[in-house]
Enzyme design. Structure first.
Site, PDB file in Angstrom:
ATOM      1  N   GLY A  77      -2.598   4.035  -3.304  1.00  0.00           N
ATOM      2  CA  GLY A  77      -2.967   4.987  -4.225  1.00  0.00           C
ATOM      3  C   GLY A  77      -4.501   5.463  -4.244  1.00  0.00           C
ATOM      4  N   SER A  84       0.923  -1.131  -0.138  1.00  0.00           N
ATOM      5  CA  SER A  84      -0.006   0.045   0.032  1.00  0.00           C
ATOM      6  C   SER A  84       0.769   1.387   0.113  1.00  0.00           C
ATOM      7  CB  SER A  84      -1.109  -0.087   1.283  1.00  0.00           C
ATOM      8  OG  SER A  84      -1.801  -0.969   1.233  1.00  0.00           O
ATOM      9  N   GLU A  88      -6.376  -7.455   9.884  1.00  0.00           N
ATOM     10  CA  GLU A  88      -5.558  -8.429   9.939  1.00  0.00           C
ATOM     11  C   GLU A  88      -4.106  -8.257  10.732  1.00  0.00           C
ATOM     12  OE1 GLU A  88      -3.576  -5.571   7.123  1.00  0.00           O
ATOM     13  OE2 GLU A  88      -5.663  -6.392   7.739  1.00  0.00           O
ATOM     14  N   GLY A 139      -4.412  -1.970  -0.948  1.00  0.00           N
ATOM     15  CA  GLY A 139      -3.366  -1.403  -2.066  1.00  0.00           C
ATOM     16  C   GLY A 139      -3.350  -0.116  -2.035  1.00  0.00           C
ATOM     17  N   CYS A 142      -9.525  -1.717   3.525  1.00  0.00           N
ATOM     18  CA  CYS A 142      -8.851  -0.312   3.184  1.00  0.00           C
ATOM     19  C   CYS A 142      -9.174  -0.015   1.513  1.00  0.00           C
ATOM     20  CB  CYS A 142      -7.317  -0.634   3.330  1.00  0.00           C
ATOM     21  SG  CYS A 142      -6.282   0.825   3.504  1.00  0.00           S
ATOM     22  N   LEU A 143      -8.301  -0.170   0.835  1.00  0.00           N
ATOM     23  CA  LEU A 143      -8.569   0.068  -0.741  1.00  0.00           C
ATOM     24  C   LEU A 143      -9.671  -0.643  -1.001  1.00  0.00           C
ATOM     25  CD1 LEU A 143      -7.752   1.436  -3.352  1.00  0.00           C
ATOM     26  CD2 LEU A 143      -6.612  -0.460  -4.086  1.00  0.00           C
ATOM     27  N   GLN A 178     -12.903   0.938  -0.238  1.00  0.00           N
ATOM     28  CA  GLN A 178     -13.267   2.060  -1.005  1.00  0.00           C
ATOM     29  C   GLN A 178     -13.895   1.627  -2.357  1.00  0.00           C
ATOM     30  OE1 GLN A 178      -9.371   3.887  -1.262  1.00  0.00           O
ATOM     31  NE2 GLN A 178      -9.388   4.334   1.110  1.00  0.00           N
ATOM     32  N   HIS A 181      -7.301  -2.077   9.234  1.00  0.00           N
ATOM     33  CA  HIS A 181      -6.618  -3.409   8.784  1.00  0.00           C
ATOM     34  C   HIS A 181      -6.964  -4.345  10.074  1.00  0.00           C
ATOM     35  CE1 HIS A 181      -4.385  -2.686   5.211  1.00  0.00           C
ATOM     36  NE2 HIS A 181      -4.534  -1.370   5.427  1.00  0.00           N
ATOM     37  N   PHE A 196      -6.780   8.120   1.348  1.00  0.00           N
ATOM     38  CA  PHE A 196      -7.909   8.443   0.694  1.00  0.00           C
ATOM     39  C   PHE A 196      -9.185   8.031   1.432  1.00  0.00           C
ATOM     40  CE2 PHE A 196      -5.025   8.623  -2.610  1.00  0.00           C
ATOM     41  CZ  PHE A 196      -5.406   9.750  -3.527  1.00  0.00           C
ATOM     42  N   ASN A 227      -3.717   2.405   7.280  1.00  0.00           N
ATOM     43  CA  ASN A 227      -2.792   3.073   6.391  1.00  0.00           C
ATOM     44  C   ASN A 227      -3.535   3.402   5.242  1.00  0.00           C
ATOM     45  OD1 ASN A 227      -0.621   3.569   4.461  1.00  0.00           O
ATOM     46  ND2 ASN A 227      -0.119   1.525   4.375  1.00  0.00           N
TER      47      ASN A 227
END
Length: 376
Positions: free
Chosen positions: A241, A46, A352, A239, A266-267, A270, A350, A311, A308
């Site tokens: 960006g 990430s 995990e 992941g 996370c990503l 989104q 996260h 966005f 982490n």
């Protein structure tokens, strides 16, 4: 150690010493507030495109090993610390941090006032920067920082995701098995297909520890190909960006919702929200650390979480079909959603949690329960 410099796009210059690879690199300069777990941070995909600053003053004191990695090699652009430990001491250590960074060609900077740097980022926001051991001219470095690409609009996922479909068959070490609750006979339960957008390895470890068969597919895999694998559940990974340019993922996820239980981290959270019609926005300096408080709105409990991300999901754009389940207590941003009508949910943090904390492991059990109930 050789002299090295960090230049920010606002003209700031920080002079210190290099303790990793030699050369020059650009990236978005961010900070992480964790006191431990630097090897997991280094190997988290990430961080692609970012230069990570550790706020804890001394890093490297327990060395590195081949067990605690979250990916095959570091993906971040550069690494910054106040002080790198001259010695390391831990019964699991296999080497020192500086040699590890040199081996993986990571440029690292030590000996600067990281408090001043972090305060500047908090005030001004995450900025583009350049670390160099070869060009020490201030004006030249600032010009390079200003011309460096940012994260918005870039597809960094294709640089870190897996390139082919593979089965996860790693056996847990004793420490992980003690931390992760549940049966450890991987491959005898449900079939979880993980869409890899830059996935941390502790995620498939969690799925396998609960008796699931785990298959990892590239993040650009079509819904048709995912469903062909006859999954009992689909996981959307973390992941790097900006999630908005990943239109191939939006399309795939939209086609999967309602056909199979979906869980995003996370990503992945989104992307799930974007697939349902929401929008995302860039945070001023992001959330990165292992001490971020989150409120579970369904239970009223507060979790201390690992985060982490730079966005977040825009609340004003959230469609009626998505319900907010978790909130970040530092800034009240959305930290979790679930679909009102289908078996799909995601969290911005996260669960995990390598290297910790472990407050949010129940989310994996929630996904297990969804996989037991067939989707209509």
């Amino acid at each position: 150690m050789n002299t090295a410099k960090l230049a920010l796009e606002d003209g700031s210059i920080f002079t210190g010493e290099s303790f990793g690879a030699q050369g020059e690199v650009d990236g978005e300069v961010v900070f992480n507030t964790a006191m431990t777990g630097y090897q997991e941070i280094l190997t988290d995909p990430s961080y692609r495109g970012q230069i990570v600053t550790m706020t804890y003053p001394e890093i490297g004191n327990y060395g590195v090993n081949s067990i605690d990695v979250e990916h095959a090699k570091p993906s971040l652009s550069g690494f910054i610390v106040r002080e790198v430990s001259r010695i390391y001491s831990n019964y699991r250590a296999e080497g020192d941090l500086g040699a590890y960074l040199q081996k993986h060609n990571v440029i690292a900077l030590a000996g600067i006032d990281t408090r001043s740097l972090v305060r500047r980022i908090r005030e001004m926001g995450a900025m583009r920067g350049v670390i160099s051991t070869t060009d020490l001219d201030d004006a030249s470095l600032v010009a390079k920082a200003k011309s460096a690409p940012g994260l918005v609009g870039r597809d960094l996922v294709r640089e870190v995701m897996s390139k082919e479909t593979v089965s996860w068959d790693e056996r847990l070490d004793d420490w992980s098995a003690a931390e992760i609750k549940g049966p450890h006979d991987a491959g005898v339960g449900n079939h979880v297909v993980c869409m890899d957008f830059g996935m941390k390895w502790n995620i498939p470890r969690h799925f396998a520890s609960r008796g699931n068969k785990v298959t990892i597919v590239p993040g650009d895999t079509s819904a048709e190909d995912v469903l062909r694998l006859e999954a009992n559940g689909v996981f959307l990974s973390n992941g790097p960006g900006d999630p908005e340019p990943l239109e191939y993922a939006h399309k795939t996820i939209n086609e999967l919702i309602g056909k199979v239980p979906v869980f995003g981290i996370c990503l992945g959270h989104q992307l799930l929200s974007l697939a349902c019609g929401a929008k995302t926005f860039k945070l001023k300096f992001g959330h990165r650390g292992v001490n971020q408080p989150v409120l579970d709105l369904t239970t009223g409990k507060v979790e201390i979480t690992t985060q982490n991300h730079g966005f977040a999901v825009e609340e004003e754009s959230l469609p009626d079909e998505l319900e907010i389940t978790h909130r970040n207590l530092n800034d009240d941003t959305i930290a979790g959603v679930r679909h009102r009508g289908e078996a799909a949910f995601g969290v911005q943090y996260h669960p995990e949690a390598a290297s910790g904390p472990h407050d949010s492991g129940y989310l994996f059990e929630r996904f297990q329960d969804l996989m037991k109930s067939p989707v209509s």
